[in-house]
Design an enzyme around this catalytic site. Structure first.
Site, PDB file in Angstrom:
ATOM      1  N   CYS B  86       4.623   3.835   2.887  1.00 52.64           N
ATOM      2  CA  CYS B  86       5.462   3.520   1.569  1.00 52.64           C
ATOM      3  C   CYS B  86       5.571   4.988   0.918  1.00 52.64           C
ATOM      4  O   CYS B  86       6.124   5.698   1.430  1.00 52.64           O
ATOM      5  CB  CYS B  86       4.970   2.601   0.823  1.00 52.64           C
ATOM      6  SG  CYS B  86       6.072   1.796  -0.427  1.00 52.64           S
ATOM      7  N   HIS B 203       3.561  -2.587   3.981  1.00 49.33           N
ATOM      8  CA  HIS B 203       2.096  -2.495   3.810  1.00 49.33           C
ATOM      9  C   HIS B 203       1.125  -3.442   4.696  1.00 49.33           C
ATOM     10  O   HIS B 203       0.824  -4.472   4.075  1.00 49.33           O
ATOM     11  CB  HIS B 203       2.010  -2.874   2.125  1.00 49.33           C
ATOM     12  CG  HIS B 203       2.810  -2.061   1.351  1.00 49.33           C
ATOM     13  ND1 HIS B 203       2.029  -0.713   0.864  1.00 49.33           N
ATOM     14  CD2 HIS B 203       3.679  -2.030   0.448  1.00 49.33           C
ATOM     15  CE1 HIS B 203       2.971  -0.112   0.216  1.00 49.33           C
ATOM     16  NE2 HIS B 203       4.196  -0.938  -0.177  1.00 49.33           N
ATOM     17  N   GLU B 205      -1.751  -2.892   4.720  1.00 48.40           N
ATOM     18  CA  GLU B 205      -3.061  -3.159   4.067  1.00 48.40           C
ATOM     19  C   GLU B 205      -3.045  -4.223   3.037  1.00 48.40           C
ATOM     20  O   GLU B 205      -4.159  -4.667   2.432  1.00 48.40           O
ATOM     21  CB  GLU B 205      -3.452  -1.825   3.153  1.00 48.40           C
ATOM     22  CG  GLU B 205      -2.315  -1.481   1.909  1.00 48.40           C
ATOM     23  CD  GLU B 205      -0.956  -0.569   1.966  1.00 48.40           C
ATOM     24  OE1 GLU B 205      -0.695  -0.942   3.380  1.00 48.40           O
ATOM     25  OE2 GLU B 205      -0.406  -0.390   1.334  1.00 48.40           O
TER      26      GLU B 205
END
Lengths: 733, 227
Positions: B86, B203, B205
């Site tokens: 990002c 993302h 994560e």
């Protein structure tokens, strides 16, 4: 040159003749221009709650788990294991109407500061939005601006926006409502308060520089709108979310050094209210040297500096000799900072500017003699209760149901919440996208989680402020229950019209009566809140909107619930009795075009028993999906459950009564539950023990929402109707 | 593999990234402040998401000039591993470590939604726990994720097989509808020529735990941990 101070100037500052008389009596002389400014903002409706205080007192604020109730920047509630949830909701209505992006953005920024000022890291944001009729020429631009502003600020700061509500009604055409809520988490033995503990301590300013923006914002928020008020755009503050992010990290780091004795953010009325509150609450005096204030513009007067509402600023009283700790932190985060004064033992607010004393006000009377009005009020005129016979059944069932799912209040708000970062911080377990009656954020590193919701049904409050006030609290309690949480406390954001009109004051009085009764009955204390009055344009008041922001605790997040888990073959049951209350219902308004009738009555004992039963079923792992019944009644809830679960529902047995009243009625204290057949015996047993009625409606499965002999609608059609309205409206002509 | 996360003022997904790394690596990553210059002993540098310096000039533009970025460039030049997600991807392009730029989303709106990514090559240290052609879910949350580069650069990325991930629908088809932010050639993530630097917008994560709604991002971190 400042103008002469006299009664006429005081009136233009928003003080009445009688209030100006009080100022003269306190001062024993004509106040200076700056002093008058201080009095006018501190005694504004926004800061003093002068019209609502009498009635706010009746709200229950105490419970064994409440660490601090109203009166601080935010409410503090013990959630066990040495942790506290800190939260508040606040309005930014007037600024958002004038300048939607910045108005909404600074609303989010302001409410976050209220929370981290107390030592909490913000972990969740919510917002409750009320816009005018979609066909009103201003509405679309306001929606676009407000949503972008909320997202622009919250996304950048990095706090997830996990829940909220959005309504449209012509009653908000000239005065939208933007209510933002923030929930934070702190160690319960490390809460920070605003009262300065003693004299002789340094007062430190840190954060953004002070400019001329937002001067008299609190006064603007305390007056009605008239045509042409868009010219007040310069009084709207401009937000800097990056500065806020730095401020959060710096504030929490400063607190961790142990240097902070007291701390207060600069919100409404800026430096005035922060310095006055810190000294006033601590029973000390305060002296500020305004030349030391970090300034963004040149030539600012004392008056401008004291009334500026520039954003992202903090004021802290440090422990003796701890300035170096502060400067180390401020330098790391690149923040402006200065020691701008010290606490004194005089009990006076003393301001010095360019070698002159420009303000010398006794603090105690500024607080103690603040106006407080028991304004005249009249009993609201109540609507008659409607029987099902007063309301026709739809001629076309399919069309009626698609209308309810696709009308502005019933439609999916995906367009809006997809602009909010809902996942940052990696603790979001339920958000607007996942099919649940409340957002859920996990308590980092623990098994527990917080559930959050925001609720109010303005059309009920309009029809009966007392029942509507009760209902707002009850619905919030129910939404928390539906996700498996123990409801623990609320923050209220009371939005009403001009309290100087007895019929508006009657709404305030009766709505707070209802809220107080519901809070007492449900052990659901009010720990913080905000009052926004004078929400009127050209004499037309908004629908009364006492928004309830509520927090619940899930002891074990593994036992959380939503309404997206219904499985084919599940038994679908409505818990609670369905009589078919159609007064002030969504069906009556959006299908039949009628806004009338008494809202569904709220029986609080019933609410409690039904909710406790449902929560128990969730905790025992007996159910797959739970949904609170609200707008649109049984059929809308069943459809929402079907859409979120991606399976149809076949209803073959309705409770006794006319089908339209049963399907669209908005009777309270009800939950739609989907559970496997093998859980039915336990449900039956527990419902009998708790004296809770329930009714088996049918089964989950297939790809339609269907009611025997009435209609069968494909869930793809229902989804299309539900999803189409908002993007079509926002991106259409 | 020893991992470190770089934190700039305004970065806000460092905690998400630390959780994901710790879950796969078994140890907490080192946290580096943007003014640090010593990154000795670090094998993998991760630049997480957020709004470094408020993204006020251009996304990532100011962070690209922070003191630590010289060390990150040296690290990459020496063949060290770098992951930018990002804002981290934006910073890598602004620093010239990866080509191209990230423009405003085609809709001009911030988009926070689930997206599907198609794995274009599965022989890198980042993607080898996926299958080539497989799609996995990731959460996007950005206002400026619209990948742009001139045609020559795009052609070079394609010919050298440096496109790691593309936006696709859940069946793996790369379609205009699935390309939510309007990225050139549906590009969601790109690699350096030595395959040791990956930049991507969504993302991974935020999907490493069933609690968060899925584990589709976990193979990326597991693969790195095992390297």
């Amino acid at each position: 040159m400042n103008p002469d101070v006299n009664e006429s100037l005081a009136r233009s500052f928003g003080l009445s003749a009688e209030e100006y008389g009080r100022v003269l009596a306190i001062m024993g002389r004509t106040p200076s221009f700056t002093e008058l400014g201080v009095f006018s903002v501190m005694w504004s409706e926004h800061c003093s709650y002068k019209s609502s205080r009498v009635w706010l007192k009746q709200l229950p604020t105490k419970a064994p788990w409440v660490i601090h109730g109203p009166g601080e920047n935010a409410g503090v509630v013990d959630i066990g294991d040495g942790l506290a949830a800190i939260f508040k909701m606040e309005s930014h209505n007037h600024p958002s109407f004038i300048e939607p992006y910045q108005g909404a953005a600074t609303g989010v920024g302001g409410i976050m500061r209220d929370v981290f000022t107390m030592g909490a890291r913000p972990i969740a944001l919510l917002n409750a939005l009320r816009f005018g009729d979609p066909s009103h020429p201003k509405t679309k631009r306001l929606v676009a601006g407000v949503v972008a502003g909320i997202g622009g600020y919250g996304n950048c700061v990095g706090v997830p926006t996990v829940a909220g509500e959005t309504n449209f009604h012509k009653g908000y055409d000239g005065n939208i409502l933007v209510n933002a809520m923030c929930v934070g988490l702190a160690d319960s033995d490390k809460i920070f308060y605003s009262a300065a503990p003693s004299a002789g301590l340094p007062v430190v300013y840190f954060g953004s520089k002070t400019g001329r923006d937002g001067i008299h914002g609190a006064t603007m928020a305390s007056a009605e709108f008239v045509e042409g008020d868009e010219d007040k755009r310069p009084t709207v503050q401009v937000g800097d979310p990056f500065a806020e992010k730095l401020l959060i990290e710096a504030t929490l780091e400063l607190m961790a050094t142990g240097a902070v004795a007291a701390i207060q953010d600069m919100g409404a009325a800026g430096l005035t209210s922060s310095s006055v509150e810190m000294a006033g609450k601590g029973g000390v005096g305060i002296e500020l040297d305004l030349d030391a204030v970090p300034q963004r513009e040149t030539g600012m007067t004392a008056y401008e500096m004291m009334l500026s509402e520039s954003q992202e600023r903090m004021l802290a009283v440090l422990k003796p000799g701890r300035e170096a700790d502060g400067y180390r932190v401020f330098e790391k985060w690149g923040l402006d900072a200065a020691v701008i004064g010290h606490t004194t033992d005089t009990g006076q607010l003393v301001l010095k500017h360019k070698g002159e004393t420009v303000c010398d006000i006794p603090l105690a009377p500024l607080f103690d003699d603040a106006p407080c009005y028991d304004r005249p009020w009249t009993q609201p005129v109540l609507q008659p209760r409607l029987s099902p016979a007063d309301v026709p059944a739809p001629t076309d069932w399919r069309r009626a149901i698609l209308t309810l799912l696709g009308c502005p209040d019933g439609a999916s708000k995906r367009w809006l919440w997809e602009q909010y970062d809902r996942h940052v911080m990696a603790d979001t377990l339920h958000d607007s996208s996942t099919g649940a009656d409340a957002g859920i954020v996990r308590v980092h590193g623990a098994k527990k989680a917080l559930a959050v919701t925001s609720d109010c049904t303005p059309r009920y409050v309009q029809a009966d402020p007392y029942e509507g006030g009760k209902q707002a609290v009850a619905e919030a309690w129910r939404n928390l229950t539906s996700v498996g949480a123990d409801p623990i406390a609320i923050t209220d954001n009371l939005n009403f019209g001009n309290p100087e009109r007895p019929e508006i004051m009657g709404q305030i009085v009766r709505a707070t009566d209802g809220m107080a009764e519901a809070c007492r009955a449900l052990d659901f204390p009010v720990v913080s809140g905000n009052v926004s009055l004078y929400n009127e344009t050209n004499g037309a008041a908004i629908p009364p909107t006492p928004t309830v922001g509520a927090v619940g605790l899930l002891p074990d997040y593994a036992k959380r619930m939503g309404f997206g888990g219904m499985k084919p073959g599940d038994v679908v049951v409505v818990i609670g009795a369905t009589v078919g209350e159609l007064g002030s219902s969504l069906y009556l308004r959006d299908v039949l075009g009628r806004e009338e009738g008494a809202p569904p009555p709220v029986d609080l004992d019933t609410e409690r028993r039904h909710g406790d039963l449902v929560r128990g079923l969730i905790r025992s792992g007996l159910v797959h999906a739970v949904h609170d019944l609200s707008d649109g009644g049984l059929i809308v809830a069943a459809t929402e459950m079907a859409l979120a679960s991606r399976t149809g529902v076949f209803i073959d047995d309705l409770p006794e009564g006319p089908a339209h009243a049963i399907l669209f009625g908005e009777d309270q204290a009800r939950y739609l539950v989907a559970l496997p057949q093998h859980s039915m015996d336990v449900l039956d047993e527990r419902a009998a023990d708790a004296n809770v009625p329930y009714h088996v409606l049918g089964r989950a499965g297939g790809c339609e929402v269907a009611v025997t002999d009435l209609f069968a609608i494909d869930i793809d059609d229902l989804r299309a109707a539900n999803e189409a309205w908002m993007p079509g409206y926002m991106e259409g002509p | 593999m020893r991992a470190a996360i770089v934190v700039f003022p305004g970065i806000n997904r460092e905690r998400d990234m630390a959780i994901a790394l710790e879950a796969s690596f078994g140890t907490k990553p080192r946290m580096l402040w943007h003014k640090d210059t010593d990154i000795a002993g670090v094998d993998l540098i991760v630049i997480p998401g957020g709004f470094s310096f408020g993204d006020y000039l251009r996304c990532g533009a100011m962070a690209a000039h922070s003191p630590i970025m010289r060390a990150v460039k040296d690290h990459a030049a020496k063949g060290g591993y770098v992951l930018g997600v990002c804002n981290g991807f934006q910073i890598l392009t602004e620093a010239g470590i990866l080509p191209g730029a990230l423009l405003r989303n085609a809709s001009l709106r911030f988009l926070s939604m689930n997206t599907h990514l198609r794995v274009e090559r599965a022989d890198t240290v980042f993607t080898r726990r996926y299958q080539s052609g497989q799609t996995f879910q990731a959460i996007m949350a950005h206002g400026d994720g619209n990948y742009f580069a001139d045609d020559a650069t795009l052609d070079r990325l394609e010919s050298q097989n440096l496109v790691a991930l593309r936006y696709a629908n859940k069946f793996g088809a790369v379609t205009p509808e699935a390309n939510l932010n309007g990225s050139a050639r549906s590009i969601a993530g790109i690699l350096s020529p030595n395959l040791r630097v990956l930049g991507l917008m969504p993302h991974p994560e935020d999907l490493v735990d069933p609690l968060m709604g899925g584990t589709d991002g976990k193979p990326l971190f597991d693969a790195l941990a095992a390297a």
